[in-house]
Design a protein around this motif. Structure first.
Motif: not given
Length: 91
Positions: A41-42, A52-55, A82-83
């Motif tokens: 996920r940005l 997006g979806h997620g970290t 998520g970086a």
């Protein structure tokens, strides 16, 4: 060309976010970055954009655009769990 030379510039946010949305939706095979952001996920820190979806990976819209496009960004430009996935080796 500006970044390697240390030249900073402010970019029109609406243009950068339009390019970011395009890169996220387009396959790497066609010059995009969809596969690079799978599961992420940005979140842009300088405007109201989250994709997006997620970290989560957070940064300015231009830093996210460069990372999604496969261009190098500094470790300090993107943060969140998520970086490392977005800007790490092999990305």
């Amino acid at each position: 060309m500006r970044r390697p030379l240390g030249i900073r510039r402010r970019y029109p946010t609406d243009h950068v976010t339009a390019a970011l949305r395009y890169q996220v939706a387009t396959s790497v095979k066609l010059g995009g970055g969809r596969e690079r952001v799978a599961g992420l996920r940005l979140v842009a820190t300088d405007c109201d954009v989250a994709l997006g979806h997620g970290t989560e990976a957070r940064g300015t819209a231009i830093a996210l655009l460069l990372a999604v496009s496969g261009r190098p960004v500094g470790d300090e430009e993107v943060s969140g769990s998520g970086a490392a996935t977005l800007v790490g080796p092999g990305r």
